[in-house]
Structure formats: C-alpha cells, structure tokens
Scaffold this motif. Sequence first.
Motif, mmCIF file in Angstrom:
data_model
loop_
_atom_site.group_PDB
_atom_site.id
_atom_site.type_symbol
_atom_site.label_atom_id
_atom_site.label_comp_id
_atom_site.label_asym_id
_atom_site.label_seq_id
_atom_site.Cartn_x
_atom_site.Cartn_y
_atom_site.Cartn_z
ATOM 1 N N HIS A 167 0.844 -1.189 0.000
ATOM 2 C CA HIS A 167 0.000 0.000 0.000
ATOM 3 C C HIS A 167 0.882 1.242 0.000
ATOM 4 O O HIS A 167 1.984 1.222 0.553
ATOM 5 C CB HIS A 167 -0.877 0.039 1.249
ATOM 6 N N LEU A 168 0.370 2.316 -0.600
ATOM 7 C CA LEU A 168 1.048 3.604 -0.484
ATOM 8 C C LEU A 168 0.225 4.422 0.499
ATOM 9 O O LEU A 168 -0.900 4.837 0.195
ATOM 10 C CB LEU A 168 1.120 4.291 -1.851
ATOM 11 N N ALA A 169 0.754 4.585 1.714
ATOM 12 C CA ALA A 169 0.009 5.290 2.753
ATOM 13 C C ALA A 169 0.478 6.743 2.813
ATOM 14 O O ALA A 169 1.677 7.017 2.830
ATOM 15 C CB ALA A 169 0.226 4.604 4.093
ATOM 16 N N LEU A 170 -0.481 7.668 2.815
ATOM 17 C CA LEU A 170 -0.145 9.090 2.894
ATOM 18 C C LEU A 170 -0.451 9.577 4.294
ATOM 19 O O LEU A 170 -1.592 9.509 4.751
ATOM 20 C CB LEU A 170 -0.970 9.879 1.874
ATOM 21 N N THR A 222 5.081 4.281 3.574
ATOM 22 C CA THR A 222 4.411 5.452 4.139
ATOM 23 C C THR A 222 5.148 6.740 3.759
ATOM 24 O O THR A 222 6.334 6.885 4.023
ATOM 25 C CB THR A 222 4.337 5.330 5.676
ATOM 26 N N VAL A 223 4.414 7.644 3.111
ATOM 27 C CA VAL A 223 4.995 8.926 2.713
ATOM 28 C C VAL A 223 4.396 10.013 3.601
ATOM 29 O O VAL A 223 3.177 10.149 3.702
ATOM 30 C CB VAL A 223 4.686 9.242 1.239
ATOM 31 N N LEU A 224 5.274 10.765 4.260
ATOM 32 C CA LEU A 224 4.832 11.911 5.044
ATOM 33 C C LEU A 224 4.744 13.129 4.129
ATOM 34 O O LEU A 224 5.745 13.524 3.520
ATOM 35 C CB LEU A 224 5.829 12.185 6.179
ATOM 36 N N ALA A 246 9.395 7.897 3.678
ATOM 37 C CA ALA A 246 9.898 9.016 2.882
ATOM 38 C C ALA A 246 9.148 10.275 3.286
ATOM 39 O O ALA A 246 8.000 10.206 3.714
ATOM 40 C CB ALA A 246 9.694 8.752 1.393
ATOM 41 N N VAL A 247 9.823 11.415 3.151
ATOM 42 C CA VAL A 247 9.205 12.705 3.466
ATOM 43 C C VAL A 247 9.187 13.541 2.188
ATOM 44 O O VAL A 247 10.216 13.681 1.517
ATOM 45 C CB VAL A 247 10.005 13.454 4.555
#
Length: 462
Positions: A9-12, A98-100, A143-144
């Motif tokens: 999953h790509l979590a935002l 997870t992308v912040l 990642a940010v």
Amino acid sequence: MALNALGRHLALSGFMGAGKTTIAPEIASRLGRKVTDIDAGLPVSTLFNTLGEKAFRVEEAKRIKDVLDRRHPAVVDLGGCAIKSPSVRSALSASAFTVLLDVDARTAWERCADTGRPLARNEDQFRALHAERQPLYREVADAVVPSGDADGVVLAAAGVHHELGALARLGELVPGDGPVALVGDATVMGIHGADAQTALGDRLVSVHELPAGEEAKQASVLERLWRELRLDRSGTIVGLGGGAATDVAGFAAATYLRGVAWVAVPTTLVGQVDAGIGGKTAIDIPQGKNLVGAFHWPARVVIDEALLGTLPERERRQGEAERLKTELLAGRHLDVRGAASYKAALCLRDPHDVGPRRWLNLGHTFAHALEAAAGFELAHGEAVALGLLAALRLSGRDTRIVVQALDPHPVSVDRDRAWEALLRDKKRSDGEINLVLLGDDGPFVEPRPEADVRAALDDLIV
Ligand SMILES: NC(=O)c1ccc[n+]([C@@H]2O[C@H](COP(=O)([O-])OP(=O)(O)OC[C@H]3O[C@@H](n4cnc5c(N)ncnc54)[C@H](O)[C@@H]3O)[C@@H](O)[C@H]2O)c1
Ligand SMILES: [Zn+2]
C-alpha cells in the motif's frame, strides 16, 4: 523500513492541511490504484462529534487496519492522527510504504482555520499539536515529501531520489549498512568515479570498471564481474553510468548469489528519464539486443542532474528523444524529474511490462525497424525521433512538437529490410499491427492496417 511501494500500500500521512485528501486521487490515478476512503462517506467532523475523540480514534484505527490488511495495494489516506495507534503503525510497517506529506504549522493553519475541523479551532493549540506530532510522523515515514508534490510522492514510492549534488551523499543513499561494490562505465569512472568512491566511504569493498557504453552489455563482461565480486548477501551493487552500465550492474545484482540489492546512479539523460528506472536489466547476445535479462527493481535510483554536465551533446540528444516521448505520453511539459516520475508511475503500475508500461514503446516499433535496417549504425535517439513522427501521424496528431524539438530527418535505409524488421518485431493478425497511439485522453494500444503502417514507415525513409 520499506524501500518502495511495489506490491505494498502507499500510505499518505501528514498533519491536518497537508493536502492528503487532495493529492490521494491524483496519486492513485497515476499508479492505477484505488484510494481507500477511511471515512466511508461520513465527514470527520460528524464522526468526531457523534463518537467523541477517544471512540473516534479507536474506530479510525480499526478501519485503517482493516484497509491495510487487504492484499490488493491501494493508496491509503491515513488522516492526521491514525499513526498514534500502535496497531496502525505495525500494520503500516508490515504492508505499506508510508509517505509523510510535510507541511509547516503556518501553512497548515492557513489551510485549516475556519474549516470547522474539531482540532483546528485555536491557533496556539493547533501549532502545539503540530510540533508534538512531528517526531512520530517522521519515525513512521519511509519518505518525506513536501505537501502538494505529486511527482515527489511517485518518485519516493518507486525508490527514486532526485537531488542536485546527490552523488556526494551516495554513501547515505545506498540503503542498509552492508558492503558495496561499485560497478561503473569506464569513461564515467574516469570523470565521476573518485567522487563516487569518496562518497561510499568505508562501505566500498570493490570497484569494477565496465567497457564504456554498449560494449559492456556482453555475457563475457558479466561473467568477469561474477568472478570478481566478493559481496555476501547483505551487499549492494552500485551501478554508475548510462543505461548500458546500469543494465549490466542490475543484471549482475539479479544473478549474483541468486540476487543482491542494487542501486542505479544513471549518468546520462537516457538513464535518468528512462533506463535507470523500473527494474528492467539485460545484456545483448548475437541474436539481438536485451535478449537476456531479468526484472530486478533497484533498492534506490539516485538521479543527480549535475552528472549530466559532462555528457557529450550527441548523448544528450538521445535522452531528449525519450524525454519528449514521455512528454507526449503525459500530455504536458516534463523536465527530467517529471519524466522520471511519469516512468516510475507506469513501472510501479505494471512492473512486469504486460500492460500500460508498454505505452513507453511509443514510436519504438518504427525506431527498432529503422535501427535494424541501418545495421545499428543509426543512433537510438534519432530513430525514436523518427518513430515519434510516425506514431503521431498514425494517431492523426500534429507533429510540430517533435519537428521543433528534435528536427528528425528521414534516413537512407533499405525499405524492404526495414519493413521485414518491423514485421519480425511485431506480430500481425488479420492484416493489422498493434501500435501505441496517442488520443485526447492519452496513450492507447490499437491495431492499424498493415498498409497504413508500411506507408508511415516509408515516410521516414529517403
Ligand atoms: N533497462 C531499461 O529499462 C532501459 C531503458 C532504455 C534503454 N536501456 C538501455 O540503455 C542503453 C543506452 O543507454 P545510454 O543512452 O545511457 O547510453 P550508454 O550507457 O551507452 O552511454 C553512452 C555514452 O556516454 C558515456 N557517458 C555516460 N555518462 C556520461 C557522463 N556523465 N559524462 C560523459 N560521458 C558519459 C558513456 O561512456 C558512453 O560512451 C542501451 O543499452 C539500452 O538498451 C535500458
Ligand atoms: Zn528508447
């Protein structure tokens, strides 16, 4: 830490006002995924007011965990607080990248004040909460990315790092802390090899030079590499050079010890917008180019445009053709970063090249036919420029953009030889040939009558 969103999953995540809900559908459409709506139709403020904060958080965490437990990778909008829940955090580390989405307190307040959000009623409390949450956001993030940067989210999701001067930070950018073998194009090593070695520091255990350019893509070169490498399975191969060097370094990584990690550091424009991205690796055999290889996604791709400063003009033109191809596919102007992001999205969407990734072949059916007819004396970029003309003509579209940017000239090759090469490359059925074409809504694959395809090919030949 997850390295990319391949199969995950790509979590935002991000504070209120980071724009998660705005960007999520755009990211999902680029990756061909669904956005999972945690709020299930009920606005946050309504849920919050009916349940009260504590019960709302429990409900939110439960919903997010349910979503993360689903197998099919989606884009998940985490809301602002979900990461406070330990069960959400462990589900994220098990199945998401997870992308912040990073937003400063002032911008966030400007966006959230007067929106009726329960936690955005008092600026001081809002700012205090922003400060309090930062460490946790960062701890959970793989990642940010600055809020609103859709290209940045896609690049991060593919493990692509774009930064001017990144070569100097190569040591930190190679994931893990195991040993590193540097595998580089001989010409490029002569120019940038010392900087790469310094940046890799103590982790560097061996250096391997490849013949410059396409000469590297031979079984004998690979075999020598296999014998020279001294990595254990915690090791990483770093490939430095154009598409030829990264193809070989990646294939060595796919095969050595049945697969070790690798990092691509593309030094040509072709490499930075195309060859370094997406995990296709290969060598050539006498029967044809790229006939032996593997899909092996790089642990990271490091794009440092400063490296292009030493690229000869002729090589830059090769990359311009691929960049323009990507621009046509995207339907908007793309710089190196934008083109890399477009390719990264298609590859994440279709890592094994059985669906939309094939759009990247726009113009290539014609290009390959001309290259074969020219006995591979024609540069790939020149052939692609001509191929784009043919693809646009068959799509009924204006060719001006290609003419202005690339100025392609018809080539002198044998027409029958080119046609035979095209037919060898493409299966025909019922007198028609499948081609990537462009429409108002973007690229699509559709059959065209053989006679039309042949006429379009003939127009590229003098
Ligand atoms: N894996 C993929 O998805 C993919 C996609 C497209 C192309 N490719 C492959 O990529 C190869 C073509 O790559 P390319 O166009 O990058 O060419 P290349 O790797 O052959 O390099 C071209 C030349 O530029 C030199 N060079 C590279 N970087 C330089 C720099 N910064 N300064 C000075 N000189 C430099 C090299 O020494 C070489 O002589 C082909 O083999 C093709 O099959 C792979
Ligand atoms: Zn190409």
